[in-house]
Design a protein around this motif. Structure first.
Motif, short mmCIF file in Angstrom:
data_model
loop_
_atom_site.label_atom_id
_atom_site.label_comp_id
_atom_site.label_asym_id
_atom_site.label_seq_id
_atom_site.Cartn_x
_atom_site.Cartn_y
_atom_site.Cartn_z
N ALA A 200 0.82 -1.23 0.02
CA ALA A 200 -0.05 -0.02 -0.12
C ALA A 200 1.06 1.25 -0.15
CB ALA A 200 -0.92 -0.10 1.36
N ILE A 201 1.90 1.35 0.89
CA ILE A 201 2.50 2.37 0.90
C ILE A 201 3.56 2.46 -0.46
CG2 ILE A 201 4.64 3.57 2.25
CD1 ILE A 201 2.11 3.47 3.58
N GLN B 145 -1.00 11.11 -0.14
CA GLN B 145 -1.72 9.80 -0.11
C GLN B 145 -1.08 8.86 0.85
OE1 GLN B 145 -2.12 7.24 -3.75
NE2 GLN B 145 -3.63 8.48 -3.84
N THR B 146 0.40 8.80 0.95
CA THR B 146 1.03 8.22 2.11
C THR B 146 0.61 8.14 3.48
OG1 THR B 146 3.03 8.16 0.68
CG2 THR B 146 3.24 7.51 2.98
N LEU B 147 0.21 9.74 3.66
CA LEU B 147 -0.60 9.87 5.05
C LEU B 147 -1.77 9.49 5.04
CD1 LEU B 147 -0.49 11.82 7.68
CD2 LEU B 147 -1.22 13.41 5.99
N GLU B 148 -2.67 9.49 4.25
CA GLU B 148 -3.85 8.91 4.04
C GLU B 148 -3.87 7.54 4.34
OE1 GLU B 148 -6.01 10.34 0.86
OE2 GLU B 148 -5.75 12.63 1.42
N LEU B 149 -2.91 6.82 3.54
CA LEU B 149 -2.94 5.60 3.76
C LEU B 149 -2.49 4.83 4.96
CD1 LEU B 149 -1.14 4.75 0.25
CD2 LEU B 149 -3.60 3.82 1.02
N GLY B 150 -1.73 5.46 5.66
CA GLY B 150 -1.11 5.62 6.93
C GLY B 150 -2.26 5.62 8.14
N LEU B 151 -3.16 6.57 7.94
CA LEU B 151 -4.35 6.74 8.84
C LEU B 151 -5.43 5.44 8.60
CD1 LEU B 151 -4.99 10.44 8.41
CD2 LEU B 151 -4.18 9.22 10.52
N VAL B 152 -5.38 4.96 7.45
CA VAL B 152 -6.45 3.91 7.09
C VAL B 152 -5.82 2.81 7.70
CG1 VAL B 152 -7.24 2.30 5.35
CG2 VAL B 152 -7.26 4.78 4.89
N ASN C 116 -8.83 10.70 -3.96
CA ASN C 116 -7.70 9.51 -4.12
C ASN C 116 -8.04 8.21 -3.93
OD1 ASN C 116 -6.23 11.97 -3.98
ND2 ASN C 116 -5.78 11.87 -1.60
N VAL C 117 -9.30 7.97 -3.30
CA VAL C 117 -9.38 6.37 -3.36
C VAL C 117 -9.82 5.91 -4.81
CG1 VAL C 117 -11.31 4.88 -2.45
CG2 VAL C 117 -10.28 6.43 -0.69
N ARG C 118 -10.48 6.71 -5.41
CA ARG C 118 -10.87 6.59 -6.71
C ARG C 118 -9.91 6.44 -7.85
NH1 ARG C 118 -15.94 10.74 -7.25
NH2 ARG C 118 -17.55 9.38 -6.16
N SER C 119 -8.63 7.30 -7.35
CA SER C 119 -7.38 7.20 -8.33
C SER C 119 -6.65 6.01 -7.91
CB SER C 119 -6.58 8.80 -8.28
OG SER C 119 -6.33 8.76 -6.94
N PRO D 73 -7.47 2.85 -6.01
CA PRO D 73 -8.19 1.95 -5.20
C PRO D 73 -7.70 0.57 -4.54
CG PRO D 73 -8.91 1.64 -7.57
CD PRO D 73 -7.95 2.79 -7.37
N LEU D 74 -6.57 0.05 -5.20
CA LEU D 74 -5.91 -0.92 -4.83
C LEU D 74 -5.04 -0.84 -3.51
CD1 LEU D 74 -5.08 -3.87 -5.07
CD2 LEU D 74 -3.09 -3.02 -6.61
N ALA D 75 -4.34 0.49 -3.47
CA ALA D 75 -3.52 1.12 -2.37
C ALA D 75 -4.67 1.17 -1.02
CB ALA D 75 -2.93 2.22 -2.60
N TYR D 76 -5.64 1.76 -1.18
CA TYR D 76 -6.61 1.92 -0.17
C TYR D 76 -7.01 0.83 0.25
CZ TYR D 76 -6.21 7.02 -0.19
OH TYR D 76 -5.56 8.12 -0.60
N ALA D 77 -7.33 -0.15 -0.61
CA ALA D 77 -8.19 -1.50 -0.35
C ALA D 77 -6.98 -2.32 0.40
CB ALA D 77 -8.27 -2.11 -1.48
N LEU D 78 -5.67 -2.27 0.12
CA LEU D 78 -4.76 -3.09 0.63
C LEU D 78 -4.34 -2.50 2.19
CD1 LEU D 78 -2.02 -3.33 -2.04
CD2 LEU D 78 -3.21 -5.35 -0.69
N ALA D 79 -4.56 -1.21 2.21
CA ALA D 79 -4.36 -0.52 3.68
C ALA D 79 -5.38 -1.01 4.52
CB ALA D 79 -4.19 1.04 3.64
N ALA D 80 -6.74 -0.87 4.03
CA ALA D 80 -7.79 -1.20 4.91
C ALA D 80 -7.67 -2.77 5.19
CB ALA D 80 -9.00 -0.93 4.28
N GLY D 81 -7.43 -3.50 4.19
CA GLY D 81 -7.40 -5.04 4.37
C GLY D 81 -6.33 -5.27 5.46
N ALA D 82 -5.11 -4.56 5.52
CA ALA D 82 -3.93 -4.70 6.66
C ALA D 82 -4.61 -4.31 7.98
CB ALA D 82 -2.88 -3.66 6.29
#
Length: 291
Positions: free
Chosen positions: A81-82, A90-97, A150-153, A155-164
């Motif tokens: 994801a990172i 976006q890295t910050l947002e993925l970290g928050l997820v 950003n999620v729409r741009s 989606p795989l990265a955000y899905a991976l962060a949420a799954g993590a």
């Protein structure tokens, strides 16, 4: 409930907080995948050497298979994801997820560990997470509209962060239910390293550059990783899991603070209201889960 095991969980949180600067240095020398693969391989070997060969006989298949898959998935998913982030924001947002996992750990503990939580646990969860959001964003917050874009741009990265986040919360609870004896942590760490090495050789274009300073940092980071995950496992098995999960909200905040000390760039005044919210939220969660 073992008080020493609870203290080990708190120690794990402190160790995770200290790992930021070393990880950044290693990524410069080894690349994201190479650094992560090296860290988990070295830490797996260290745990094996210190704790001895893991005993698989008598272990629950649910622990070996389910907990093992959750452990490996978390490490690999978050690293990917990172690595897929398009920008620093976006890295910050993925970290928050990813830092939904303390909330989810407490949430899953209610049905899985039969924790009888009082009603104020839920506002405590929200307050602690808002505190993390406030501190990391510098008090400016993150635009919901921009987050959705950003999620729409990506989606795989955000899905991976949420799954993590979901997988680590499940692992932290299920390890208490299914683990027997010493567990198989070194095998989980080595399996994580093996998967990351496969991804490194398949996708990474960064060549490994190991000099003596990098070797020293790798050994130190491997030791920190080995000790922290060993302590976390012990806390989840025998300690006050809800208290440790509540205190784990401090991980991103203490990471920022310790990295600031290390780099001589302490966080500004907007950092401290976030700390206050995390303290208040964590205390609410802890008091709500006390018997």
């Amino acid at each position: 409930m073992d008080r020493f095991a609870t203290l080990f969980g708190i120690f794990a949180i402190l160790l995770w907080s200290m790992s930021v600067a070393l990880t950044r240095s290693l990524e410069e020398a080894l690349g994201p995948f190479g650094a992560a693969a090296s860290i988990y391989t070295v830490s797996g070997i260290m745990v094996w050497m210190v704790a001895g060969k893991p005993t698989l006989r008598g272990q629950s298949p649910a622990y070996l298979i389910l907990c093992g898959l959750l452990f490996v998935f978390y490490m690999v998913a978050f690293s990917l994801a990172i690595g897929l982030a398009n920008s620093r924001q976006q890295t910050l947002e993925l970290g928050l997820v990813n830092y939904l996992w303390p909330s989810l750990t407490l949430l899953f503990a209610v049905p899985l560990l039969k924790i009888r939580a009082r009603w104020w646990m839920w506002p405590g969860l929200v307050l602690a997470f808002v505190g993390v959001l406030w501190a990391i964003s510098g008090g400016r917050g993150i635009s919901a509209h921009q987050l959705l874009e950003n999620v729409r741009s990506n989606p795989l990265a955000y899905a991976l962060a949420a799954g993590a986040a979901v997988s680590w919360a499940l692992y932290s609870n299920l390890v208490r239910l299914f683990s027997k004896g010493k567990g198989a942590l070194p095998l989980f760490l080595l399996a994580t390293g093996g998967v990351l090495w496969g991804l490194y050789f398949r996708f990474s274009s960064t060549r490994l550059h190991l000099d003596w300073p990098a070797v020293g940092e790798l050994l130190m980071m491997g030791a920190i990783t080995a000790i922290s995950y060993q302590c976390w496992d012990l806390a989840m098995k025998k300690g006050n899991a809800t208290l440790v999960a509540a205190l784990s909200y401090f991980t991103p905040l203490s990471s920022i603070f310790i990295a600031g000390l290390w780099l001589n760039t302490l966080p500004g005044s907007s950092f401290w209201p976030g700390v206050g919210m995390v303290v208040a939220g964590s205390l609410l969660c802890w008091s709500a889960s006390r018997k």
